[in-house]
Design a protein around this motif. Structure first.
Motif, PDB file in Angstrom:
ATOM      1  N   ARG A  70       0.799  -1.219   0.000  1.00 45.64           N
ATOM      2  CA  ARG A  70       0.000   0.000   0.000  1.00 45.64           C
ATOM      3  C   ARG A  70       0.835   1.273   0.000  1.00 45.64           C
ATOM      4  NH1 ARG A  70      -5.646  -0.389  -0.745  1.00 45.64           N
ATOM      5  NH2 ARG A  70      -6.052  -2.623  -0.665  1.00 45.64           N
ATOM      6  N   LEU A  71       2.131   1.188  -0.245  1.00 43.43           N
ATOM      7  CA  LEU A  71       2.931   2.410  -0.257  1.00 43.43           C
ATOM      8  C   LEU A  71       2.995   2.988  -1.663  1.00 43.43           C
ATOM      9  CD1 LEU A  71       4.705   4.502   1.102  1.00 43.43           C
ATOM     10  CD2 LEU A  71       6.678   3.034   0.637  1.00 43.43           C
ATOM     11  N   GLY A  72       2.571   4.223  -1.798  1.00 43.73           N
ATOM     12  CA  GLY A  72       2.627   4.911  -3.074  1.00 43.73           C
ATOM     13  C   GLY A  72       3.402   6.212  -2.956  1.00 43.73           C
ATOM     14  N   ILE A  73       3.471   6.920  -4.063  1.00 43.45           N
ATOM     15  CA  ILE A  73       4.131   8.219  -4.081  1.00 43.45           C
ATOM     16  C   ILE A  73       3.400   9.120  -5.064  1.00 43.45           C
ATOM     17  CG2 ILE A  73       5.811   7.597  -5.881  1.00 43.45           C
ATOM     18  CD1 ILE A  73       7.897   9.246  -4.198  1.00 43.45           C
ATOM     19  N   GLN A  74       3.219  10.380  -4.692  1.00 47.79           N
ATOM     20  CA  GLN A  74       2.638  11.376  -5.589  1.00 47.79           C
ATOM     21  C   GLN A  74       3.746  11.830  -6.533  1.00 47.79           C
ATOM     22  OE1 GLN A  74       1.316  13.671  -7.888  1.00 47.79           O
ATOM     23  NE2 GLN A  74      -0.438  13.274  -6.542  1.00 47.79           N
ATOM     24  N   LEU A  75       3.539  11.639  -7.818  1.00 48.44           N
ATOM     25  CA  LEU A  75       4.588  11.900  -8.800  1.00 48.44           C
ATOM     26  C   LEU A  75       4.916  13.374  -8.958  1.00 48.44           C
ATOM     27  CD1 LEU A  75       3.620   9.235 -11.476  1.00 48.44           C
ATOM     28  CD2 LEU A  75       5.601   9.205  -9.942  1.00 48.44           C
ATOM     29  N   TYR A  76       4.107  14.252  -8.380  1.00 48.97           N
ATOM     30  CA  TYR A  76       4.461  15.669  -8.354  1.00 48.97           C
ATOM     31  C   TYR A  76       5.814  15.871  -7.654  1.00 48.97           C
ATOM     32  CZ  TYR A  76       4.091  20.700  -7.448  1.00 48.97           C
ATOM     33  OH  TYR A  76       4.318  22.059  -7.396  1.00 48.97           O
ATOM     34  N   SER A  77       6.093  15.025  -6.669  1.00 48.51           N
ATOM     35  CA  SER A  77       7.366  15.119  -5.945  1.00 48.51           C
ATOM     36  C   SER A  77       8.554  14.809  -6.845  1.00 48.51           C
ATOM     37  CB  SER A  77       7.372  14.137  -4.759  1.00 48.51           C
ATOM     38  OG  SER A  77       6.277  14.363  -3.910  1.00 48.51           O
ATOM     39  N   LEU A  78       8.300  14.094  -7.944  1.00 51.97           N
ATOM     40  CA  LEU A  78       9.360  13.675  -8.860  1.00 51.97           C
ATOM     41  C   LEU A  78       9.188  14.307 -10.237  1.00 51.97           C
ATOM     42  CD1 LEU A  78       9.042   9.993  -7.771  1.00 51.97           C
ATOM     43  CD2 LEU A  78      11.146  11.280  -7.497  1.00 51.97           C
ATOM     44  N   ARG A  79       8.496  15.440 -10.285  1.00 54.19           N
ATOM     45  CA  ARG A  79       8.196  16.060 -11.580  1.00 54.19           C
ATOM     46  C   ARG A  79       9.468  16.435 -12.342  1.00 54.19           C
ATOM     47  NH1 ARG A  79       7.266  19.272  -7.349  1.00 54.19           N
ATOM     48  NH2 ARG A  79       7.920  21.469  -7.309  1.00 54.19           N
ATOM     49  N   ASP A  80      10.549  16.764 -11.632  1.00 56.32           N
ATOM     50  CA  ASP A  80      11.803  17.099 -12.322  1.00 56.32           C
ATOM     51  C   ASP A  80      12.378  15.872 -13.021  1.00 56.32           C
ATOM     52  OD1 ASP A  80      12.300  15.943  -9.766  1.00 56.32           O
ATOM     53  OD2 ASP A  80      14.349  16.724  -9.776  1.00 56.32           O
ATOM     54  N   LYS A  81      12.292  14.719 -12.381  1.00 55.80           N
ATOM     55  CA  LYS A  81      12.815  13.487 -12.991  1.00 55.80           C
ATOM     56  C   LYS A  81      11.919  13.017 -14.134  1.00 55.80           C
ATOM     57  CE  LYS A  81      15.995  13.222  -9.752  1.00 55.80           C
ATOM     58  NZ  LYS A  81      17.353  13.742  -9.997  1.00 55.80           N
ATOM     59  N   VAL A  82      10.604  13.112 -13.942  1.00 57.41           N
ATOM     60  CA  VAL A  82       9.682  12.703 -15.003  1.00 57.41           C
ATOM     61  C   VAL A  82       9.910  13.548 -16.252  1.00 57.41           C
ATOM     62  CG1 VAL A  82       7.253  12.604 -15.694  1.00 57.41           C
ATOM     63  CG2 VAL A  82       7.923  11.805 -13.418  1.00 57.41           C
ATOM     64  N   ALA A  83      10.106  14.859 -16.064  1.00 59.42           N
ATOM     65  CA  ALA A  83      10.233  15.772 -17.193  1.00 59.42           C
ATOM     66  C   ALA A  83      11.564  15.636 -17.928  1.00 59.42           C
ATOM     67  CB  ALA A  83      10.069  17.214 -16.716  1.00 59.42           C
ATOM     68  N   THR A  84      12.561  15.034 -17.315  1.00 62.25           N
ATOM     69  CA  THR A  84      13.876  14.910 -17.960  1.00 62.25           C
ATOM     70  C   THR A  84      14.231  13.456 -18.284  1.00 62.25           C
ATOM     71  OG1 THR A  84      14.908  14.901 -15.756  1.00 62.25           O
ATOM     72  CG2 THR A  84      14.795  17.018 -16.928  1.00 62.25           C
ATOM     73  N   LEU A  85      13.925  12.537 -17.361  1.00 58.54           N
ATOM     74  CA  LEU A  85      14.295  11.137 -17.551  1.00 58.54           C
ATOM     75  C   LEU A  85      13.145  10.297 -18.089  1.00 58.54           C
ATOM     76  CD1 LEU A  85      16.269  10.602 -14.208  1.00 58.54           C
ATOM     77  CD2 LEU A  85      17.192  11.243 -16.458  1.00 58.54           C
ATOM     78  N   GLY A  86      11.917  10.737 -17.843  1.00 57.90           N
ATOM     79  CA  GLY A  86      10.755  10.002 -18.312  1.00 57.90           C
ATOM     80  C   GLY A  86      10.208   9.022 -17.290  1.00 57.90           C
TER      81      GLY A  86
END
Length: 355
Positions: A70-86
């Motif tokens: 049940r452990l998740g993460i809000q991807l807003y916290s990783l928006r810099d990585k999503v926007a550069t690494l995918g």
């Protein structure tokens, strides 16, 4: 544990409060009483195995506070990585850190290139993750904006394409101001979004910040969050409690405008109606009376919020240990991968005190 104080509300609001039983399980029931009466639900998967979970091996002696899977993460916290690494690289890292679920804050990946919703759904699954929900704006002055108010069908179509069980907004119900009637109007719209989401097998939810716990400008004895709860249908509108912002609100809005005490414990809201809170944001902060919010945001585990107590109490309600989802978050982490790794390690290490 303090109880939520009663406020003087108009007759219509009081009627709905009573009719829907949203703000209390029974008159005089305290959170402690709810906990005492609630038996821990048996896990279908059984207790978390330390042998199967290297993050938690050797830490503590009791059952894990965090329900397995049940452990998740809000991807807003990783928006810099999503926007550069995918998403592909980010999902691989998250799985390595022990995450089970992700909550979206957008479906694009910047310079990493275009990605379709079916591709994103498959990518999530291929990394062994579950997409548990997504944040979308509530409304905008732009008639073509991607929000619930402007593009409800498209928002729900996209959520359905991703296989999301929850679809929600992190926008507060401020569209018509901060009066009781203004929030009633927003509640009507939230009920409609919830009804449309339910038709597709999804739950609509609202994520709070601190200001939702402030008081109505026309009724300074009425807490706006109580209006939201009373005026929305509990079968249609669910809540994602951002625990950090709720504790900030506890610090900022513990008194009414006239200075009279109005203390509350964020946990009490959940214990009174745990079925309305399928999702949580696990965000930490260091207590600091010198700043407006009373806290300075920190990585999970570096602050003062007692997540061992909070998650344990929610898990012991009659609603069950496996009925809730816990999303780690930091609005602006110093290094997002380090935040994700540290937060997972801390939450997996927590053990129940009485086992």
């Amino acid at each position: 544990m303090s109880r939520i104080p009663r406020t003087s509300v108009d007759p219509e609001l009081t009627h709905k409060l009573s009719r829907r039983a949203m703000l209390g399980v029974a008159a005089g029931a305290t959170a402690a009483g709810i906990l005492a009466a609630a038996a821990p639900a048996a896990s279908a998967a059984g207790p978390a195995s330390s042998a199967a979970d290297p993050v938690t091996r050797g830490k503590g002696h009791g059952r894990a506070v965090l329900p397995p899977g049940r452990l998740g993460i809000q991807l807003y916290s990783l928006r810099d990585k999503v926007a550069t690494l995918g998403f592909d690289t980010v999902f691989a890292e998250l799985r390595k850190y022990g995450y089970d679920e992700v909550e979206f804050a957008g479906y694009t990946q910047g310079s990493a290139g275009a990605i379709t919703l079916p591709e994103l759904r498959n990518l999530t699954r291929d990394h062994g993750l579950r997409a548990i929900g997504s944040h979308v704006g509530y409304y905008s002055s732009d008639p073509n904006a991607y929000t619930f108010a402007q593009n409800l069908t498209r928002v729900l179509d996209d959520a359905q394409a991703l296989g999301l069980p929850h679809i929600g907004t992190a926008s507060g119900p401020w569209r018509y101001g901060s009066t009781v009637d203004g929030w009633k109007r927003c509640a009507e719209e939230f009920n409609r979004y919830g009804a449309e989401a339910k038709k597709r097998g999804m739950k609509f939810y609202q994520h709070n910040h601190a200001e939702e716990f402030s008081f109505a400008t026309d009724r300074p004895d009425v807490r706006l969050y109580d209006v939201l709860l009373a005026e929305t249908d509990p079968e249609l509108v669910h809540l994602e409690l951002d625990i950090y912002w709720a504790y900030v609100a506890q610090f900022r809005f513990s008194r009414r405008v006239d200075g009279t005490p109005a203390p509350f414990d964020p946990l009490d809201y959940v214990l009174r109606q745990p079925h309305r809170y399928p999702l949580f944001h696990v965000k930490d902060g260091e207590h600091d009376d010198s700043v407006r919010d009373g806290y300075r945001m920190s990585d999970v585990g570096d602050g003062d919020i007692d997540y061992q107590r909070f998650i344990s109490a929610v898990s012991r309600t009659r609603h069950g240990r496996h009925a809730h989802h816990w999303q780690a978050e930091h609005d602006n982490p110093v290094e997002s991968f380090a935040f994700a790794r540290k937060s997972s390690a801390h939450l997996h290490s927590l053990r129940e005190k009485d086992c």
